[in-house]
Design an enzyme around this catalytic site. Structure first.
Site, PDB file in Angstrom:
ATOM      1  N   CYS A 115       0.823  -1.223   0.000  1.00 21.41           N
ATOM      2  CA  CYS A 115       0.000   0.000   0.000  1.00 21.41           C
ATOM      3  C   CYS A 115       0.854   1.269   0.000  1.00 21.41           C
ATOM      4  O   CYS A 115       0.404   2.325  -0.425  1.00 21.41           O
ATOM      5  CB  CYS A 115      -0.933   0.008   1.205  1.00 21.41           C
ATOM      6  SG  CYS A 115      -1.968  -1.446   1.243  1.00 21.41           S
ATOM      7  N   HIS A 264      -3.987   6.912   1.314  1.00 20.69           N
ATOM      8  CA  HIS A 264      -4.170   5.588   0.703  1.00 20.69           C
ATOM      9  C   HIS A 264      -5.568   5.107   1.075  1.00 20.69           C
ATOM     10  O   HIS A 264      -5.964   5.198   2.245  1.00 20.69           O
ATOM     11  CB  HIS A 264      -3.093   4.627   1.213  1.00 20.69           C
ATOM     12  CG  HIS A 264      -3.477   3.195   1.052  1.00 20.69           C
ATOM     13  ND1 HIS A 264      -3.856   2.674  -0.154  1.00 20.69           N
ATOM     14  CD2 HIS A 264      -3.586   2.175   1.955  1.00 20.69           C
ATOM     15  CE1 HIS A 264      -4.172   1.394   0.002  1.00 20.69           C
ATOM     16  NE2 HIS A 264      -4.018   1.081   1.276  1.00 20.69           N
ATOM     17  N   ASN A 294     -10.046  -0.973  -2.035  1.00 22.31           N
ATOM     18  CA  ASN A 294      -8.622  -0.724  -1.757  1.00 22.31           C
ATOM     19  C   ASN A 294      -7.810  -1.294  -2.922  1.00 22.31           C
ATOM     20  O   ASN A 294      -7.772  -2.504  -3.113  1.00 22.31           O
ATOM     21  CB  ASN A 294      -8.264  -1.412  -0.436  1.00 22.31           C
ATOM     22  CG  ASN A 294      -6.807  -1.262  -0.053  1.00 22.31           C
ATOM     23  OD1 ASN A 294      -5.975  -0.882  -0.880  1.00 22.31           O
ATOM     24  ND2 ASN A 294      -6.496  -1.560   1.193  1.00 22.31           N
TER      25      ASN A 294
HETATM   26  O1  UT7 Z   1      -4.473  -1.306   2.951  1.00 25.26           O
HETATM   27  C1  UT7 Z   1      -3.643  -1.795   3.956  1.00 25.26           C
HETATM   28  C2  UT7 Z   1      -4.086  -1.402   5.289  1.00 25.26           C
HETATM   29  N1  UT7 Z   1      -5.340  -1.993   5.591  1.00 25.26           N
HETATM   30  C3  UT7 Z   1      -6.054  -1.549   6.582  1.00 25.26           C
HETATM   31  O2  UT7 Z   1      -5.683  -0.569   7.181  1.00 25.26           O
HETATM   32  C4  UT7 Z   1      -7.327  -2.277   6.949  1.00 25.26           C
HETATM   33  C5  UT7 Z   1      -7.501  -2.275   8.427  1.00 25.26           C
HETATM   34  N2  UT7 Z   1      -8.601  -3.076   8.931  1.00 25.26           N
HETATM   35  C6  UT7 Z   1      -9.907  -2.886   8.580  1.00 25.26           C
HETATM   36  O3  UT7 Z   1     -10.215  -2.088   7.721  1.00 25.26           O
HETATM   37  C7  UT7 Z   1     -10.950  -3.663   9.316  1.00 25.26           C
HETATM   38  O4  UT7 Z   1     -10.359  -4.364  10.386  1.00 25.26           O
HETATM   39  C8  UT7 Z   1     -11.752  -4.656   8.425  1.00 25.26           C
HETATM   40  C9  UT7 Z   1     -12.649  -3.889   7.482  1.00 25.26           C
HETATM   41  C10 UT7 Z   1     -10.802  -5.531   7.643  1.00 25.26           C
HETATM   42  C11 UT7 Z   1     -12.628  -5.559   9.296  1.00 25.26           C
HETATM   43  O5  UT7 Z   1     -13.492  -4.796  10.067  1.00 25.26           O
HETATM   44  P1  UT7 Z   1     -13.620  -5.082  11.643  1.00 25.26           P
HETATM   45  O6  UT7 Z   1     -14.581  -4.112  12.148  1.00 25.26           O
HETATM   46  O7  UT7 Z   1     -12.242  -5.040  12.217  1.00 25.26           O
HETATM   47  O8  UT7 Z   1     -14.258  -6.519  11.680  1.00 25.26           O
HETATM   48  P2  UT7 Z   1     -13.682  -7.872  12.315  1.00 25.26           P
HETATM   49  O9  UT7 Z   1     -12.579  -8.408  11.476  1.00 25.26           O
HETATM   50  O10 UT7 Z   1     -13.425  -7.653  13.769  1.00 25.26           O
HETATM   51  O11 UT7 Z   1     -14.931  -8.822  12.168  1.00 25.26           O
HETATM   52  C12 UT7 Z   1     -16.162  -8.567  12.873  1.00 25.26           C
HETATM   53  C13 UT7 Z   1     -17.172  -9.606  12.488  1.00 25.26           C
HETATM   54  C14 UT7 Z   1     -16.668 -11.034  12.643  1.00 25.26           C
HETATM   55  O12 UT7 Z   1     -17.757 -11.817  13.075  1.00 25.26           O
HETATM   56  P3  UT7 Z   1     -17.906 -12.203  14.619  1.00 25.26           P
HETATM   57  O13 UT7 Z   1     -16.644 -12.940  14.982  1.00 25.26           O
HETATM   58  O14 UT7 Z   1     -18.045 -10.907  15.345  1.00 25.26           O
HETATM   59  O15 UT7 Z   1     -19.142 -13.048  14.644  1.00 25.26           O
HETATM   60  C15 UT7 Z   1     -16.323 -11.449  11.226  1.00 25.26           C
HETATM   61  O16 UT7 Z   1     -16.404 -12.836  11.026  1.00 25.26           O
HETATM   62  O17 UT7 Z   1     -17.535  -9.472  11.102  1.00 25.26           O
HETATM   63  C16 UT7 Z   1     -17.373 -10.738  10.434  1.00 25.26           C
HETATM   64  N3  UT7 Z   1     -16.979 -10.485   9.054  1.00 25.26           N
HETATM   65  C17 UT7 Z   1     -17.871 -10.274   8.059  1.00 25.26           C
HETATM   66  N4  UT7 Z   1     -19.215 -10.247   8.049  1.00 25.26           N
HETATM   67  C18 UT7 Z   1     -19.807  -9.980   6.858  1.00 25.26           C
HETATM   68  C19 UT7 Z   1     -15.727 -10.389   8.550  1.00 25.26           C
HETATM   69  N5  UT7 Z   1     -15.781 -10.114   7.243  1.00 25.26           N
HETATM   70  C20 UT7 Z   1     -17.098 -10.032   6.918  1.00 25.26           C
HETATM   71  C21 UT7 Z   1     -17.776  -9.764   5.712  1.00 25.26           C
HETATM   72  N6  UT7 Z   1     -19.124  -9.745   5.735  1.00 25.26           N
HETATM   73  N7  UT7 Z   1     -17.122  -9.500   4.553  1.00 25.26           N
END
Ligand code: UT7
Length: 337
Positions: A115, A264, A294
């Site tokens: 990135c 980014h 992204n």
């Molecule tokens: O470009 C390089 C740098 N990248 C970044 O800076 C990205 C940084 N991270 C993020 O943007 C976020 O952490 C994400 C968008 C990747 C994820 O969001 P989050 O709020 O951190 O969600 P999470 O990973 O903690 O997941 C929460 C819940 C989980 O379910 P449970 O365990 O709470 O039941 C996941 O299984 O959301 C679930 N989940 C989804 N649900 C529907 C994960 N992916 C999905 C999905 N659709 N696509």
């Protein structure tokens, strides 16, 4: 000592639009989750047979940038190509651009900083121009993410985020007030595996991967991108802020001096956090993650090109680019437009 400036910008995205609803038909996800957590509404994916690849999209963006810069491809002294999704394991995409654009035998450097790749590449271009070694450098960021994502529910936390596309900049020796003032780069490899695709690699070679994939569980797949989302998010907001401040302080500036911040496009929530932290209004930050997801090394040049095309960047403006991503790596550039 010379100065460099961006004299032409271009972008290309594949025609194929993939909405959140489209994804929800092939994996357990939904529009509400994706928009709420990331801001993304849709992204572009290469369609099999549409003739695109990482290098080819890079060439398409480069042609626009060259046309706008009024620099002939034969005058380019160096190509710097940033991607995490090259067409081949080796050689890199830079030499493909040299060939596809039928350029003279100019050198081509491939940058592997994910990135932060475009800002790293811009910094390389800037340094070669500053020393006087080169006058015109073609900088490209391009990604074909869709070719390597796990498009099943297992991969949903990563695969809904990324999109395909390319952006390019022609960086030339400046003879006026428009200059790249400074660039800043950092890395912290102890977090390499928090956002990575480990295989294929010399440690995880193809026959082994095929074997591993047959018995893979959620924890040990190494042949698709992995991201520890919350950990990456926390580091991103800190490092984005730090590296923007580093750039401003180097130039005796404060956040009020920013006319346009191009972060980014990792996550709209990260960009909004930074906007709030620096008390910037909506006209001072540009986001288009809603349309493209992204696009990693391509996200800054795509956003920069769109901001410029929409007339949001004008002569004399202070433009700040900032990136954070896999490595971890992070970087910024402060530009007087
Ligand atoms: O470009 C390089 C740098 N990248 C970044 O800076 C990205 C940084 N991270 C993020 O943007 C976020 O952490 C994400 C968008 C990747 C994820 O969001 P989050 O709020 O951190 O969600 P999470 O990973 O903690 O997941 C929460 C819940 C989980 O379910 P449970 O365990 O709470 O039941 C996941 O299984 O959301 C679930 N989940 C989804 N649900 C529907 C994960 N992916 C999905 C999905 N659709 N696509």
């Amino acid at each position: 000592m010379y100065s460099s400036k961006i004299s032409g910008l271009g972008m290309y995205v594949p025609e194929n639009v993939v909405t959140n609803d489209d994804l929800s038909k092939i994996m357990d996800t939904n529009d509400e989750w994706i928009q709420e957590r990331t801001g993304i509404k849709e992204r572009r994916h290469i369609k099999k047979g549409d003739g695109n690849s990482t290098a080819i999209m890079g060439v398409k963006a480069a042609k626009v940038a060259l046309e706008r810069s009024k620099v002939d491809k034969d005058q380019i002294d160096l190509i710097v190509f940033a991607t995490l999704s090259p067409d081949y394991y080796f050689p890199g995409c830079g030499v493909q651009v040299q060939d596809l654009l039928e350029m003279p035998t100019v050198p081509a450097i491939d940058v592997r900083n994910q990135c932060s790749g475009f800002v790293y590449a811009l910094s390389i271009a800037d340094q070669y121009i500053k020393t006087g070694m080169y006058k015109n450098v073609l900088v490209i960021g391009s990604e074909n993410h869709s070719g390597g994502l796990d498009m099943t529910t297992r991969g949903r936390s990563v695969s809904v985020i990324f999109g395909d596309g390319a952006g390019a900049a022609v960086v030339t020796r400046s003879e006026d007030d428009s200059v790249i003032l400074s660039t800043h780069m950092h890395s912290e490899g102890k977090h390499a595996k928090e956002l990575a695709m480990i295989g294929p690699s010399t440690e995880h070679w193809v026959p082994q991967i095929i074997e591993e994939s047959a018995t893979a569980t959620d924890d040990d797949i190494t042949y698709y991108p992995y991201m520890n989302g919350q950990f990456v998010f926390k580091n991103a907001v800190t490092r984005f802020a730090e590296v923007i401040m580093e750039g401003l302080q180097t130039n005796d500036m404060t956040p009020e001096d920013i006319d346009m911040l191009i972060p980014h496009q990792a996550n709209l929530r990260i960009a909004q956090f930074i906007q709030k932290k620096f008390k910037l209004n909506n006209d001072q930050v540009f986001n288009n993650i809603q349309k493209y997801g992204n696009t990693t090394a391509a996200s800054i040049p795509i956003a920069l090109t769109e901001a410029w095309e929409e007339g949001k960047i004008k002569e004399g403006d202070t433009v700040v680019l900032a990136a954070f991503g896999s490595g971890f790596t992070w970087a910024s550039a402060v530009i007087k437009w």
